[in-house]
Design a protein around this motif. Structure first.
Motif, PDB file in Angstrom:
ATOM      1  N   MET A   1       0.841  -1.179   0.000  1.00 51.64           N
ATOM      2  CA  MET A   1       0.000   0.000   0.000  1.00 51.64           C
ATOM      3  C   MET A   1       0.885   1.242   0.000  1.00 51.64           C
ATOM      4  O   MET A   1       1.915   1.274   0.636  1.00 51.64           O
ATOM      5  CB  MET A   1      -0.876   0.009   1.249  1.00 51.64           C
ATOM      6  N   ASN A   2       0.428   2.275  -0.663  1.00 51.87           N
ATOM      7  CA  ASN A   2       1.231   3.487  -0.728  1.00 51.87           C
ATOM      8  C   ASN A   2       0.709   4.551   0.226  1.00 51.87           C
ATOM      9  O   ASN A   2      -0.388   4.462   0.754  1.00 51.87           O
ATOM     10  CB  ASN A   2       1.286   4.020  -2.165  1.00 51.87           C
ATOM     11  N   ASN A   3       1.539   5.583   0.426  1.00 54.74           N
ATOM     12  CA  ASN A   3       1.182   6.668   1.343  1.00 54.74           C
ATOM     13  C   ASN A   3      -0.011   7.462   0.851  1.00 54.74           C
ATOM     14  O   ASN A   3      -0.811   7.946   1.643  1.00 54.74           O
ATOM     15  CB  ASN A   3       2.377   7.605   1.498  1.00 54.74           C
ATOM     16  N   ARG A   4      -0.120   7.625  -0.456  1.00 53.25           N
ATOM     17  CA  ARG A   4      -1.224   8.400  -1.009  1.00 53.25           C
ATOM     18  C   ARG A   4      -2.562   7.738  -0.682  1.00 53.25           C
ATOM     19  O   ARG A   4      -3.524   8.400  -0.319  1.00 53.25           O
ATOM     20  CB  ARG A   4      -1.046   8.546  -2.507  1.00 53.25           C
ATOM     21  N   GLY A   5      -2.625   6.441  -0.808  1.00 56.57           N
ATOM     22  CA  GLY A   5      -3.843   5.704  -0.460  1.00 56.57           C
ATOM     23  C   GLY A   5      -4.163   5.828   1.020  1.00 56.57           C
ATOM     24  O   GLY A   5      -5.328   5.931   1.406  1.00 56.57           O
ATOM     25  N   PHE A   6      -3.124   5.847   1.844  1.00 61.76           N
ATOM     26  CA  PHE A   6      -3.312   5.998   3.285  1.00 61.76           C
ATOM     27  C   PHE A   6      -3.986   7.330   3.587  1.00 61.76           C
ATOM     28  O   PHE A   6      -4.988   7.388   4.298  1.00 61.76           O
ATOM     29  CB  PHE A   6      -1.956   5.906   3.997  1.00 61.76           C
ATOM     30  N   TRP A   7      -3.429   8.416   3.041  1.00 64.31           N
ATOM     31  CA  TRP A   7      -3.985   9.738   3.332  1.00 64.31           C
ATOM     32  C   TRP A   7      -5.349   9.945   2.703  1.00 64.31           C
ATOM     33  O   TRP A   7      -6.198  10.629   3.273  1.00 64.31           O
ATOM     34  CB  TRP A   7      -3.005  10.831   2.920  1.00 64.31           C
ATOM     35  N   ASN A   8      -5.589   9.357   1.546  1.00 66.24           N
ATOM     36  CA  ASN A   8      -6.925   9.423   0.944  1.00 66.24           C
ATOM     37  C   ASN A   8      -7.952   8.756   1.856  1.00 66.24           C
ATOM     38  O   ASN A   8      -9.043   9.290   2.068  1.00 66.24           O
ATOM     39  CB  ASN A   8      -6.949   8.767  -0.438  1.00 66.24           C
ATOM     40  N   ASP A   9      -7.596   7.586   2.373  1.00 63.26           N
ATOM     41  CA  ASP A   9      -8.497   6.878   3.292  1.00 63.26           C
ATOM     42  C   ASP A   9      -8.707   7.660   4.583  1.00 63.26           C
ATOM     43  O   ASP A   9      -9.828   7.754   5.081  1.00 63.26           O
ATOM     44  CB  ASP A   9      -7.939   5.490   3.637  1.00 63.26           C
ATOM     45  N   VAL A  10      -7.624   8.191   5.128  1.00 64.88           N
ATOM     46  CA  VAL A  10      -7.720   8.970   6.370  1.00 64.88           C
ATOM     47  C   VAL A  10      -8.676  10.144   6.183  1.00 64.88           C
ATOM     48  O   VAL A  10      -9.565  10.375   7.013  1.00 64.88           O
ATOM     49  CB  VAL A  10      -6.326   9.463   6.831  1.00 64.88           C
ATOM     50  N   LEU A  11      -8.508  10.872   5.099  1.00 66.19           N
ATOM     51  CA  LEU A  11      -9.332  12.060   4.884  1.00 66.19           C
ATOM     52  C   LEU A  11     -10.783  11.705   4.549  1.00 66.19           C
ATOM     53  O   LEU A  11     -11.710  12.352   5.028  1.00 66.19           O
ATOM     54  CB  LEU A  11      -8.722  12.933   3.788  1.00 66.19           C
ATOM     55  N   ARG A  12     -10.988  10.654   3.766  1.00 70.24           N
ATOM     56  CA  ARG A  12     -12.357  10.263   3.416  1.00 70.24           C
ATOM     57  C   ARG A  12     -13.100   9.751   4.649  1.00 70.24           C
ATOM     58  O   ARG A  12     -14.205  10.205   4.954  1.00 70.24           O
ATOM     59  CB  ARG A  12     -12.343   9.192   2.327  1.00 70.24           C
ATOM     60  N   CYS A  13     -12.496   8.843   5.355  1.00 71.09           N
ATOM     61  CA  CYS A  13     -13.149   8.282   6.546  1.00 71.09           C
ATOM     62  C   CYS A  13     -13.229   9.315   7.670  1.00 71.09           C
ATOM     63  O   CYS A  13     -14.217   9.365   8.404  1.00 71.09           O
ATOM     64  CB  CYS A  13     -12.402   7.029   7.012  1.00 71.09           C
ATOM     65  N   GLY A  14     -12.189  10.154   7.800  1.00 69.44           N
ATOM     66  CA  GLY A  14     -12.224  11.220   8.791  1.00 69.44           C
ATOM     67  C   GLY A  14     -13.328  12.222   8.499  1.00 69.44           C
ATOM     68  O   GLY A  14     -13.968  12.744   9.416  1.00 69.44           O
ATOM     69  N   ALA A  15     -13.590  12.465   7.212  1.00 68.73           N
ATOM     70  CA  ALA A  15     -14.671  13.384   6.838  1.00 68.73           C
ATOM     71  C   ALA A  15     -16.029  12.805   7.239  1.00 68.73           C
ATOM     72  O   ALA A  15     -16.889  13.532   7.752  1.00 68.73           O
ATOM     73  CB  ALA A  15     -14.641  13.659   5.338  1.00 68.73           C
ATOM     74  N   ILE A  16     -16.215  11.522   7.033  1.00 69.64           N
ATOM     75  CA  ILE A  16     -17.477  10.886   7.436  1.00 69.64           C
ATOM     76  C   ILE A  16     -17.657  10.975   8.941  1.00 69.64           C
ATOM     77  O   ILE A  16     -18.716  11.375   9.441  1.00 69.64           O
ATOM     78  CB  ILE A  16     -17.531   9.421   6.946  1.00 69.64           C
ATOM     79  N   LEU A  17     -16.607  10.618   9.679  1.00 68.82           N
ATOM     80  CA  LEU A  17     -16.662  10.724  11.145  1.00 68.82           C
ATOM     81  C   LEU A  17     -16.886  12.172  11.581  1.00 68.82           C
ATOM     82  O   LEU A  17     -17.649  12.436  12.508  1.00 68.82           O
ATOM     83  CB  LEU A  17     -15.357  10.218  11.764  1.00 68.82           C
ATOM     84  N   GLY A  18     -16.204  13.100  10.923  1.00 75.05           N
ATOM     85  CA  GLY A  18     -16.325  14.509  11.277  1.00 75.05           C
ATOM     86  C   GLY A  18     -17.726  15.051  11.058  1.00 75.05           C
ATOM     87  O   GLY A  18     -18.234  15.827  11.870  1.00 75.05           O
ATOM     88  N   ILE A  19     -18.372  14.637   9.982  1.00 77.84           N
ATOM     89  CA  ILE A  19     -19.741  15.087   9.720  1.00 77.84           C
ATOM     90  C   ILE A  19     -20.693  14.543  10.778  1.00 77.84           C
ATOM     91  O   ILE A  19     -21.549  15.266  11.287  1.00 77.84           O
ATOM     92  CB  ILE A  19     -20.171  14.701   8.288  1.00 77.84           C
TER      93      ILE A  19
END
Length: 190
Positions: A1-19
């Motif tokens: 897995m690459n770092n870009r995928g990690f940060w994409n997942d963090v931001l997408r899932c973090g956005a759902i949690l944040g909302i």
């Protein structure tokens, strides 16, 4: 897995949690400052939101764990970092949502609502003949709210970021132990 995928997942899932957490924060603020009967629902809402937060944090970490190849595995440290970063991202979004809500209703309305709620509890304590120590605590809280200044958006975001990062760390200590996967080592018979 690459770092870009990690940060994409963090931001997408973090956005759902944040909302989800931002909507909860808005409801809690509204319930505290309104004269409605939402205070009774507030405790139930807090419990439900905590369960939803933990459930989503676990589900997202588990999904991330399964995205790794069996030969790679998903270490405890990777899982912990993922839950911390995801929680911190959620904290930023929740803080911005709550700040916008307070900006819409007005900081003065928020302070007046808190003052009304605290005055109600003070009157209840006095009527119930509670010890003066408890009444003094409420008086101190009323004074602190009365002299408080509106926090800046940066102050609000950093406070929320810190709170969610710490919460994500504490929950992540357990969740990471559950979702981690050891790498599967296969030997080819050559």
């Amino acid at each position: 897995m690459n770092n870009r995928g990690f940060w994409n997942d963090v931001l997408r899932c973090g956005a759902i949690l944040g909302i989800v957490m931002g909507a909860s924060g808005i409801f809690e603020t509204y319930a505290l400052i309104s004269d409605s009967h939402l205070m009774g629902v507030l405790v139930l809402e807090m419990i439900v939101v905590l369960v939803v937060f933990v459930g989503l944090l676990y589900a997202f970490a588990r999904k991330r764990s399964k995205a790794y190849e069996p030969q790679e595995g998903f270490s405890y440290a990777q899982a912990l970092l993922y839950t911390i970063c995801m929680s911190a991202a959620a904290g930023v979004i929740a803080a911005v949502m709550k700040y916008v809500f307070v900006s819409i209703i007005g900081y003065d309305v928020l302070v007046a609502g808190y003052m009304d709620t605290l005055e109600y509890y003070r009157a209840t304590m006095v009527q119930a003949s509670m010890p003066d120590m408890y009444v003094k605590m409420i008086d101190d809280m009323i004074e602190a709210v009365r002299i408080s200044e509106r926090p800046s958006i940066l102050h609000t975001v950093f406070d929320s970021f810190e709170t969610y990062a710490i919460g994500g760390t504490l929950l992540g200590l357990v969740i990471s132990g559950i979702v981690r996967r050891d790498p599967v080592i296969t030997h080819n018979g050559e």
